[in-house]
Write a protein that holds these residues in place. Sequence first.
Motif, PDB file in Angstrom:
ATOM      1  N   ILE A 449      -3.879  10.106   6.118  1.00 10.92           N
ATOM      2  CA  ILE A 449      -2.758  10.333   5.200  1.00 10.92           C
ATOM      3  C   ILE A 449      -1.495  10.661   6.000  1.00 10.92           C
ATOM      4  O   ILE A 449      -0.405  10.152   5.712  1.00 10.92           O
ATOM      5  N   ARG A 452      -0.177   7.602   7.514  1.00 18.38           N
ATOM      6  CA  ARG A 452       0.465   6.762   6.503  1.00 18.38           C
ATOM      7  C   ARG A 452       1.831   7.324   6.117  1.00 18.38           C
ATOM      8  O   ARG A 452       2.788   6.572   5.906  1.00 18.38           O
ATOM      9  N   ARG A 456       5.258   5.365   6.237  1.00 14.80           N
ATOM     10  CA  ARG A 456       6.134   5.221   5.072  1.00 14.80           C
ATOM     11  C   ARG A 456       7.545   5.702   5.395  1.00 14.80           C
ATOM     12  O   ARG A 456       8.528   5.113   4.960  1.00 14.80           O
ATOM     13  N   SER A 464       1.278   1.195   6.064  1.00 17.36           N
ATOM     14  CA  SER A 464       1.009   2.164   5.004  1.00 17.36           C
ATOM     15  C   SER A 464      -0.020   1.626   4.016  1.00 17.36           C
ATOM     16  O   SER A 464      -0.999   2.293   3.692  1.00 17.36           O
ATOM     17  N   ASP A 465       0.216   0.392   3.596  1.00 22.80           N
ATOM     18  CA  ASP A 465      -0.701  -0.186   2.600  1.00 22.80           C
ATOM     19  C   ASP A 465      -2.063  -0.496   3.220  1.00 22.80           C
ATOM     20  O   ASP A 465      -3.088  -0.419   2.549  1.00 22.80           O
ATOM     21  N   ARG A 468      -4.034   2.608   3.079  1.00 19.72           N
ATOM     22  CA  ARG A 468      -4.476   2.890   1.706  1.00 19.72           C
ATOM     23  C   ARG A 468      -5.603   1.945   1.296  1.00 19.72           C
ATOM     24  O   ARG A 468      -6.574   2.361   0.675  1.00 19.72           O
ATOM     25  N   ASP A 469      -5.472   0.676   1.683  1.00 18.55           N
ATOM     26  CA  ASP A 469      -6.497  -0.297   1.300  1.00 18.55           C
ATOM     27  C   ASP A 469      -7.828  -0.009   1.981  1.00 18.55           C
ATOM     28  O   ASP A 469      -8.886  -0.163   1.383  1.00 18.55           O
ATOM     29  N   ALA A 472      -9.347   2.807   0.230  1.00 19.92           N
ATOM     30  CA  ALA A 472      -9.797   2.377  -1.096  1.00 19.92           C
ATOM     31  C   ALA A 472     -11.114   1.631  -0.993  1.00 19.92           C
ATOM     32  O   ALA A 472     -12.010   1.794  -1.826  1.00 19.92           O
ATOM     33  N   LEU A 478      -5.716   7.248  -2.990  1.00 24.36           N
ATOM     34  CA  LEU A 478      -4.604   8.119  -2.596  1.00 24.36           C
ATOM     35  C   LEU A 478      -3.649   8.281  -3.769  1.00 24.36           C
ATOM     36  O   LEU A 478      -3.376   7.337  -4.510  1.00 24.36           O
ATOM     37  N   ASP A 480       0.076   9.597  -4.512  1.00 26.50           N
ATOM     38  CA  ASP A 480       1.375  10.053  -4.011  1.00 26.50           C
ATOM     39  C   ASP A 480       2.093  10.841  -5.093  1.00 26.50           C
ATOM     40  O   ASP A 480       2.059  10.491  -6.262  1.00 26.50           O
ATOM     41  N   THR A 485       0.974  13.694  -0.597  1.00 27.70           N
ATOM     42  CA  THR A 485      -0.110  12.791  -0.962  1.00 27.70           C
ATOM     43  C   THR A 485      -1.437  13.541  -0.991  1.00 27.70           C
ATOM     44  O   THR A 485      -1.753  14.276  -0.054  1.00 27.70           O
ATOM     45  N   TRP A 487      -5.769  13.079  -2.321  1.00 31.25           N
ATOM     46  CA  TRP A 487      -6.756  12.002  -2.454  1.00 31.25           C
ATOM     47  C   TRP A 487      -7.875  12.421  -3.374  1.00 31.25           C
ATOM     48  O   TRP A 487      -8.055  13.596  -3.668  1.00 31.25           O
TER      49      TRP A 487
END
Length: 490
Positions: A449, A452, A456, A464-465, A468-469, A472, A478, A480, A485, A487
Amino acid sequence: MSLRLYNTLSGGKEEFVPLRPGHVGMYVCGVTVYDYCHVGHARANIVFDIIYRYLQFSGYDVTYVRNYTDVDDKIINRANERGIDSTLLAEEFISAFDEDMAALGLLKPTIEPKATQHISQIITLVERLIAGGRAYASGGDVYYAVESFPDYLKLSKRNMDEMRAGARIAPGELKRHPMDFALWKSAKAGEPAWESPWGPGRPGWHIECSAMSIQYLGETFDIHGGGKDLVFPHHENEIAQSEGATGKPFVKYWLHNGFVNVNHEKMSKSLGNFFTIRDILKTYDAEVLRFFILTAHYRSPIDFSDQNLDEARLGLTRFYQALANASNFVPQTQPRSNQPEREEIAELSDRASSLESRFKEAMDDDFNTALVIGHFFDLTRALNRVTAIPELAFDSAAATAVNSASNSMIKLGNVLGLFISAPSVWLEKQKHADLDETGLSSAAIEGLISERQAARANRDFARSDQIRDELAAKGILLLDSPQGTTWKCK
RNA sequence: GGCUCCGUCGCCAAGUGGUAAGGCAGAGGUCUGCAAAACCUCCAUCAUCAGUUCGAAUCUGAUCGGAGCCUCCA
């Protein structure tokens, strides 16, 4: 509006009028202690736990008696199988029961009597029945003569002719009528036995509940409860024994909870489709189980499944999330504004102030917990509406309404045994509960985090994505927010 | 076979005479760098048929389907 409850005896809802104003005597059949409790036991005990709590909430002084049946054929058989003393077996499962009920977050009943500690009261009651011509000794046994009691089967609403087909006299039984049932059984070698006017023996099933309920609640009392399956023969026989002996009405209101089903079939030992409480609690929080049970009316059947339990957990999380948002919302500093009242605040205030009356109205209608939960969801939405508006963060009217809503919800939820955790603690617990499956540690997640956040800040949204991916894909979501952020597990 | 009970949106579930709560899932939108969460909007005429009634998911009857009890069982 006063409390109305469904009485199995009359087959309809009745206004609850206690025998002694302000006091309630309630007896609930506990368990025969020869095995671990399953989810069906959990439901019965949770249902009467909330009835107990609600009666107290309504201002009654409640004497709640729940027995242990610690002498019985099944206990003896199980003890023999294991080659141990039946007393030892009973003690083992009394402890297990206590542990399970504590784990479920149940209040302790006022009195928890054991059958074996009331043998003299049982013998006295049997003697009374014999003296009154309701029972007869036969060999070393004593049987209840059902034909001597004209009201027999008034609870289960049957008649003797219908029943006769299924009834039979088992070999060795010395009954006059197939429907007669044992009040006292002579002891065979190696069985637990007490001295009695009929020789050494032990009580039959049913008589202990009559003896103990009369002992602690009197010859007539207010509420007697148990699972639907106890209507016949157990409760029917209790009525015959108690009213046969005293000549007085035994119980004013008979309450029976519905079954727990699995795939629409009753959960039971013989079908082998039961789940023990301790197994379930390995996977699901006790409060989730309680919430699940309360989402249906107590008299309806309820289907036990992972999907339904998961849904219950989701629903409970929604409440806790809203309560957490509410506690974060209340300004740490002095309110800075006092905006002209907005519609969202007015709605929340209304819902908060009317929650208790809605709660009572629903509970007074035969303990309609499902409706109560609906009201909780309504309030939750109103609460989220307000806490989601950033401009209201320092508004004093909003803070007042939010406070009042969450206090009211917690107070009334507690009456049902819900919302008993601090929201942040509960959410944290749920978050980590599934973490094992993901193979990630919370430190690792926090590290990603941070990385990321840095990406960002540099507007490196690709990186960043990607982070997150990846999370996931492993089951981590996550979230925001302006505060940073956080989770949670999917 | 006898006696009870039940059949409400894809799923869970309130409502038992006055015109269908709520949750999950789903669709669209707001917010967001994009998402998620949250919020907003949308989403059923109540197993079937026939009656009673001004009016029925709610009462009556029939039919179909499911469950429980009648033996130990919360």
